[in-house]
Design a protein around this motif. Structure first.
Motif, PDB file in Angstrom:
ATOM      1  N   ASN A 171       0.896  -1.079  -0.081  1.00 25.40           N
ATOM      2  CA  ASN A 171       0.091  -0.073   0.129  1.00 25.40           C
ATOM      3  C   ASN A 171       1.019   1.277  -0.185  1.00 25.40           C
ATOM      4  O   ASN A 171       0.490   2.399   0.079  1.00 25.40           O
ATOM      5  N   GLU A 172       2.288   0.980  -0.088  1.00 21.72           N
ATOM      6  CA  GLU A 172       3.137   2.293  -0.394  1.00 21.72           C
ATOM      7  C   GLU A 172       2.959   3.011  -1.580  1.00 21.72           C
ATOM      8  O   GLU A 172       2.711   2.338  -2.476  1.00 21.72           O
ATOM      9  N   LEU A 173       2.495   4.373  -1.225  1.00 23.43           N
ATOM     10  CA  LEU A 173       2.089   5.248  -2.731  1.00 23.43           C
ATOM     11  C   LEU A 173       3.328   5.908  -2.967  1.00 23.43           C
ATOM     12  O   LEU A 173       4.051   6.795  -2.159  1.00 23.43           O
ATOM     13  N   VAL A 174       3.814   5.805  -4.214  1.00 21.19           N
ATOM     14  CA  VAL A 174       4.817   6.800  -4.782  1.00 21.19           C
ATOM     15  C   VAL A 174       4.373   8.333  -4.865  1.00 21.19           C
ATOM     16  O   VAL A 174       3.727   8.260  -5.814  1.00 21.19           O
ATOM     17  N   GLY A 175       4.921   9.044  -4.466  1.00 22.13           N
ATOM     18  CA  GLY A 175       4.570  10.505  -4.659  1.00 22.13           C
ATOM     19  C   GLY A 175       3.354  10.951  -3.705  1.00 22.13           C
ATOM     20  O   GLY A 175       2.932  10.220  -2.969  1.00 22.13           O
ATOM     21  N   SER A 176       3.061  12.238  -3.538  1.00 23.28           N
ATOM     22  CA  SER A 176       2.370  12.884  -2.629  1.00 23.28           C
ATOM     23  C   SER A 176       0.748  12.837  -3.253  1.00 23.28           C
ATOM     24  O   SER A 176      -0.121  12.721  -2.283  1.00 23.28           O
ATOM     25  N   GLU A 210      -2.438  12.461  12.614  1.00 23.32           N
ATOM     26  CA  GLU A 210      -1.372  12.730  11.615  1.00 23.32           C
ATOM     27  C   GLU A 210      -1.128  13.852  10.959  1.00 23.32           C
ATOM     28  O   GLU A 210      -0.183  14.175  10.269  1.00 23.32           O
ATOM     29  N   GLY A 211      -2.556  14.260  10.546  1.00 22.84           N
ATOM     30  CA  GLY A 211      -2.526  15.586   9.666  1.00 22.84           C
ATOM     31  C   GLY A 211      -2.583  16.985  10.360  1.00 22.84           C
ATOM     32  O   GLY A 211      -2.418  16.878  11.753  1.00 22.84           O
ATOM     33  N   THR A 236      -0.567   9.314   0.578  1.00 21.22           N
ATOM     34  CA  THR A 236       0.221   8.075   1.146  1.00 21.22           C
ATOM     35  C   THR A 236      -0.474   7.684   2.290  1.00 21.22           C
ATOM     36  O   THR A 236      -0.430   6.593   2.729  1.00 21.22           O
ATOM     37  N   HIS A 237      -0.276   8.819   3.401  1.00 20.70           N
ATOM     38  CA  HIS A 237      -0.824   8.528   4.795  1.00 20.70           C
ATOM     39  C   HIS A 237      -2.386   8.181   4.878  1.00 20.70           C
ATOM     40  O   HIS A 237      -2.733   7.218   5.562  1.00 20.70           O
ATOM     41  N   ARG A 259      -2.682   4.589   3.915  1.00 18.24           N
ATOM     42  CA  ARG A 259      -2.217   3.880   4.939  1.00 18.24           C
ATOM     43  C   ARG A 259      -3.159   3.535   5.920  1.00 18.24           C
ATOM     44  O   ARG A 259      -3.418   2.451   6.554  1.00 18.24           O
ATOM     45  N   ILE A 260      -3.546   4.619   6.623  1.00 17.12           N
ATOM     46  CA  ILE A 260      -4.699   4.718   7.476  1.00 17.12           C
ATOM     47  C   ILE A 260      -5.775   3.973   7.326  1.00 17.12           C
ATOM     48  O   ILE A 260      -6.290   3.065   8.034  1.00 17.12           O
ATOM     49  N   LEU A 261      -6.345   4.027   5.928  1.00 14.56           N
ATOM     50  CA  LEU A 261      -7.664   3.191   5.485  1.00 14.56           C
ATOM     51  C   LEU A 261      -7.192   1.826   5.378  1.00 14.56           C
ATOM     52  O   LEU A 261      -8.112   1.062   5.650  1.00 14.56           O
ATOM     53  N   ALA A 262      -6.076   1.683   4.723  1.00 13.34           N
ATOM     54  CA  ALA A 262      -5.558   0.079   5.033  1.00 13.34           C
ATOM     55  C   ALA A 262      -5.549  -0.480   6.057  1.00 13.34           C
ATOM     56  O   ALA A 262      -6.090  -1.766   6.243  1.00 13.34           O
ATOM     57  N   GLY A 263      -5.168   0.225   7.214  1.00 10.26           N
ATOM     58  CA  GLY A 263      -5.277  -0.322   8.358  1.00 10.26           C
ATOM     59  C   GLY A 263      -6.607  -0.786   8.921  1.00 10.26           C
ATOM     60  O   GLY A 263      -6.684  -1.782   9.590  1.00 10.26           O
ATOM     61  N   TRP A 264      -7.454   0.415   8.827  1.00 13.05           N
ATOM     62  CA  TRP A 264      -8.994   0.074   8.978  1.00 13.05           C
ATOM     63  C   TRP A 264      -9.535  -1.166   8.484  1.00 13.05           C
ATOM     64  O   TRP A 264     -10.107  -1.950   9.031  1.00 13.05           O
TER      65      TRP A 264
END
Length: 499
Positions: A38-43, A68-69, A100-101, A104-109
């Motif tokens: 789930n790593e996303l390259v770029g912002s 985090e924001g 990317t964050h 990551r947070i959605l993927a964790g949920w």
């Protein structure tokens, strides 16, 4: 052949949110995602608008993003910042947080909800019949699902293979966006030249007193307008260098790119969001310029509108015709998003007439009433689904009120954490009998002392009762006569259970 009730092509924010919604409803759902992690390259997207934060709050996960924001006033139109700090919402701000964050947070949920994700592969084709969809995967395997949802981006294979038209406008401008290292540090911030808009900013930053304060080191995010429109190949470092030289007279010694991508002001929208047992959402259904930061927000809200409806159909609670309301409601929202984004692009131009128009728009948006109207629109707080004539709440988001109940104080959004509909009774306890829907709809007797107010609309009359859909929008407003309640319950949550 693996089987699931719903297969989702694409594990970006839209696909992840939809998977979470379906999993909350107890539907067997799986994601097919071409990225190996789930790593996303770029912002990509840079944050969340107020209504998107509210949606996460409805599911009990907003604090994960807020932790985090960085809170900031992010709503805007045509480069005019629109302050929503006086809006009647628990979140009168946006949130600076890179995509990317967010992913990551959605993927964790979604992982907590035990949704399987097929990573490192993608859907290569499919065929549907009366009972489901056979899905071919790029690694030679196949899946069988009752429904397939394409959340696979603007170039969506699902949309194309389903034969869904994608009408709209061709690009008139082209931009490169990149994350790079530079030998010379450019002046950070947004710049306008005859060629177009350009900007530079460290990818690491803080928001202090509402202003961006960039770090003094690290990669630099670059946005530059290209001289020519029409390039179709993947952009290169040479393309970026040429673009910078044309716009700024130097490329600042650009090197070591993390990513380089191209976007245009093309605006397109799917003619239909559904073709049989195949549906589309997010960028697969609509693409537009990034002005206003509407893309991720619109996709997440597509998912929240679709999720509970698709779950009801899969579980046999509601007829398949309920899915038609997904297209009806969300297509009109995206139509307005496209219009606003195209208008903002037009106001970017640097000729004298456009400058005069931009100054006029800026002056208008400095007035309180236009500011509230456009800020509510850009932050997603004014969305109104056409559910007929009636109380101003009908078809709008339910405010997150602090309620008094028999079991103690409770927030409205807390009642939506499990994505179940709620009938809130503000009249005498026991005034409503919804036993035929009790297996699907929560009935809560509550009291609320305080003003009722909606963004941009202002004060409204306090209702006696409201029926709230799982997506947080009001499906019925009434009094103790219960006129129209049974019809609304049947329309949205299926026919009554017979004793």
């Amino acid at each position: 052949m693996a089987e699931h009730a719903v297969a989702i092509a694409g594990g970006g924010p839209t696909g992840l949110m939809l998977a979470g919604e379906l999993a909350l409803a107890g539907v067997d759902v799986a994601i097919v995602e071409r990225r190996a992690s789930n790593e996303l390259v770029g912002s990509r997207s840079g944050g969340l608008h107020s209504r998107t934060i509210e949606i996460f709050d409805q599911r009990g996960i907003a604090d994960r993003f807020l932790a985090e924001g960085q809170k900031a006033q992010v709503a805007g139109f045509a480069s005019v910042r629109l302050d929503i700090s006086d809006f009647p919402t628990r979140h009168p701000y946006g949130l600076g947080l890179w995509q990317t964050h967010i992913e990551r947070i959605l993927a964790g949920w979604v992982a907590e909800l035990n949704v399987p994700v097929y990573r490192g592969i993608e859907v290569s084709g499919f065929s549907q019949d009366e009972t489901g969809v056979d899905i071919e995967l790029s690694d030679g395997r196949s899946l069988r699902a009752d429904y397939l949802v394409g959340c696979d981006g603007g170039r969506s294979l699902i949309r194309k293979a389903a034969g869904i038209d994608f009408p709209g406008s061709n690009p008139t401008t082209s931009n490169l966006i990149a994350e790079v290292e530079m030998t010379e540090t450019p002046e950070l911030g947004v710049h306008r030249t005859a060629l177009g808009t350009h900007s530079f900013g460290r990818t690491a930053y803080q928001i202090v007193d509402g202003k961006i304060v960039y770090a003094d080191h690290g990669p630099i995010g670059v946005l530059v307008t290209e001289q020519h429109v029409g390039a179709t190949a993947e952009p290169t470092l040479r393309d970026l260098s040429d673009g910078l030289i044309a716009a700024c007279g130097t490329d600042y010694g650009v090197h070591s790119p993390t990513f380089i991508s191209r976007f245009t002001d093309a605006a397109r929208q799917a003619a239909s969001y559904r073709k049989g047992r195949v549906l589309i959402a997010g960028d697969a259904a609509h693409i537009h310029p990034p002005d206003g930061g509407q893309g991720l927000q619109t996709g997440v809200q597509d998912a929240v509108n679709l999720g509970w409806k698709l779950a009801e159909v899969v579980k046999g609670i509601s007829p398949e015709s309920l899915l038609d309301t997904y297209h009806i409601e969300r297509h009109s929202v995206a139509t307005r998003v496209l219009r606003n984004a195209m208008a903002a692009v037009a106001l970017r131009r640097e000729d004298d007439r456009t400058k005069a128009l931009r100054e006029t728009v800026t002056e208008l948006l400095g007035m309180d009433e236009p500011r509230k109207r456009f800020a509510a629109m850009q932050s997603g707080l004014d969305i109104h689904y056409d559910l007929g004539e009636g109380h101003p709440l009908l078809g709008r988001r339910m405010p997150d009120l602090d309620l008094s109940t028999a079991t103690g104080p409770l927030r409205v959004f807390t009642l939506l954490h499990d994505a179940r509909p709620v009938l809130l009774n503000f009249g005498a306890p026991g005034g409503f009998d919804i036993a035929p829907w009790a297996d699907r709809v929560q009935l809560v007797d509550a009291k609320y002392v305080g003003p009722w107010e909606l963004p941009a609309l202002g004060p409204i009359t306090a209702p006696t009762a409201v029926l709230i859909r799982p997506d947080g929008y009001v499906a019925w407003v009434g009094d103790l006569t219960q006129l129209g309640l049974a019809g609304a319950l049947t329309t949205w949550f299926g026919p009554p259970t017979r004793a």
